[in-house]
Design an enzyme around this catalytic site. Structure first.
Site, PDB file in Angstrom:
ATOM      1  N   ALA A 119       1.064  -1.155  -0.141  1.00 46.03           N
ATOM      2  CA  ALA A 119       0.021   0.042  -0.005  1.00 46.03           C
ATOM      3  C   ALA A 119       0.910   1.337   0.202  1.00 46.03           C
ATOM      4  O   ALA A 119       2.205   1.184   0.193  1.00 46.03           O
ATOM      5  CB  ALA A 119      -1.055  -0.132   1.305  1.00 46.03           C
ATOM      6  N   GLY A 130      -0.775  -5.187   0.930  1.00 44.54           N
ATOM      7  CA  GLY A 130      -1.850  -5.079   0.063  1.00 44.54           C
ATOM      8  C   GLY A 130      -1.850  -5.859  -1.245  1.00 44.54           C
ATOM      9  O   GLY A 130      -2.937  -6.252  -1.937  1.00 44.54           O
ATOM     10  N   GLU A 181      -2.775  -9.229  -0.150  1.00 45.47           N
ATOM     11  CA  GLU A 181      -3.874  -9.255   0.152  1.00 45.47           C
ATOM     12  C   GLU A 181      -4.777  -9.416  -1.038  1.00 45.47           C
ATOM     13  O   GLU A 181      -5.942 -10.062  -1.106  1.00 45.47           O
ATOM     14  CB  GLU A 181      -4.188  -8.309   1.227  1.00 45.47           C
ATOM     15  CG  GLU A 181      -3.611  -8.520   2.371  1.00 45.47           C
ATOM     16  CD  GLU A 181      -3.779  -7.416   3.147  1.00 45.47           C
ATOM     17  OE1 GLU A 181      -4.330  -7.426   4.430  1.00 45.47           O
ATOM     18  OE2 GLU A 181      -3.478  -6.026   2.788  1.00 45.47           O
ATOM     19  N   GLU A 192       3.715  -5.898   7.360  1.00 45.14           N
ATOM     20  CA  GLU A 192       2.997  -4.798   7.993  1.00 45.14           C
ATOM     21  C   GLU A 192       3.655  -4.633   9.521  1.00 45.14           C
ATOM     22  O   GLU A 192       3.584  -3.508   9.983  1.00 45.14           O
ATOM     23  CB  GLU A 192       1.324  -4.949   8.150  1.00 45.14           C
ATOM     24  CG  GLU A 192       0.766  -4.509   6.953  1.00 45.14           C
ATOM     25  CD  GLU A 192       0.650  -5.821   5.672  1.00 45.14           C
ATOM     26  OE1 GLU A 192       0.054  -5.677   4.896  1.00 45.14           O
ATOM     27  OE2 GLU A 192       1.509  -6.890   6.024  1.00 45.14           O
TER      28      GLU A 192
END
Length: 258
Positions: free
Chosen positions: A64, A110, A113, A133
């Site tokens: 991200a 992300g 994900e 993360e």
């Protein structure tokens, strides 16, 4: 669309996340564009399968865009995760059109994900996957703690998340995180080969199958009951009539998708 490219050919759509200078990182604008792109393709009756990949040779999606949320409050952080899951990650998982992730290079945070939200994954031999993360003092917030454990098991998911380590393509294949590993220059064509096989089958039945499989991972939903309901619903479709007629007539089915 500034951050994604869409190509369509022979009932297959290729969605390419196109932010190569940012290693295709998911910022707010890219997430919104992906939502609109997937929504448009899902409503396009000519599109039977969607493949999503990243531009360039370095990354599928490297994570991200941290600069967008580095100063968020507790409330803002919660809203960020909820909105992201609603508009992209849960949205992709529950799409009635099959979505294949063609993971080239890095799929981190992300990016992994997003790949896990797709219905299944193929990877290039140079792919690296992980959820880093905790190195930022936060946890995966776009479904990563849930989908990784579902795909690779609780113990392996715990280790990957706690160490923030990356796994290579062969390890991801061994874990069941990806279905296939191929040379990078063959990745998209390989994914298209699988997609082509899918396009020959009933899109109505496939949509019901996606819903039924996903039901097993939805709290408070009995997957077997959803399967029974969807199995019965198939009997009222034109695809079922064509499929069974073609079988009895010993010919290939030509499904109308209705």
């Amino acid at each position: 669309m500034e951050n994604i490219l869409i190509e369509k050919s022979e009932n297959i759509a290729l969605v390419t996340i196109n932010r190569p200078t940012k290693l295709n990182a998911l910022n707010k604008a890219t997430i919104e564009e992906l939502h609109e792109g997937f929504k448009m393709l899902n409503n396009d009756t000519d599109v039977k399968v969607i493949i999503v990949t990243g531009s360039g040779e370095k990354a599928f999606v490297a994570g991200a865009d941290i600069s967008e949320f580095a100063n968020f409050s507790v409330e803002e952080g919660g809203k960020l995760a909820a909105k992201g899951q609603e508009v992209l990650f849960d949205f992709v998982q529950n799409l009635s059109t099959p979505v294949i992730a063609a993971v080239n290079g890095f799929a981190l945070g992300g990016g992994l994900e997003l790949a896990m939200a797709c219905h299944f994954r193929v990877a290039s031999d140079n792919a690296k996957m992980g959820l880093p993360e905790v190195t930022l003092g936060v946890i995966p917030g776009y479904g990563g703690t849930q989908r990784l454990a579902q795909l690779v098991g609780k113990g392996r998911a715990m280790e990957m998340i706690m160490t923030a380590g990356m796994v290579d393509a062969s390890t991801a294949l061994n874990y069941g995180l990806v279905n296939h590993v191929v040379p990078q220059n063959e990745l998209v064509d390989f994914a298209k080969g699988i997609a082509s096989k899918i396009t020959k089958n009933s899109s109505v039945a496939i949509a019901k199958a996606i819903e039924s499989v996903n039901a097993n991972y939805t709290d408070g939903v009995n997957g077997y009951e959803v399967e029974i309901k969807n199995f019965g619903a198939c009997f009222g479709t034109e695809d079922f009539k064509e499929g069974t007629t073609a079988f009895l007539e010993k010919r290939k089915a030509n499904f109308p998708g209705k």
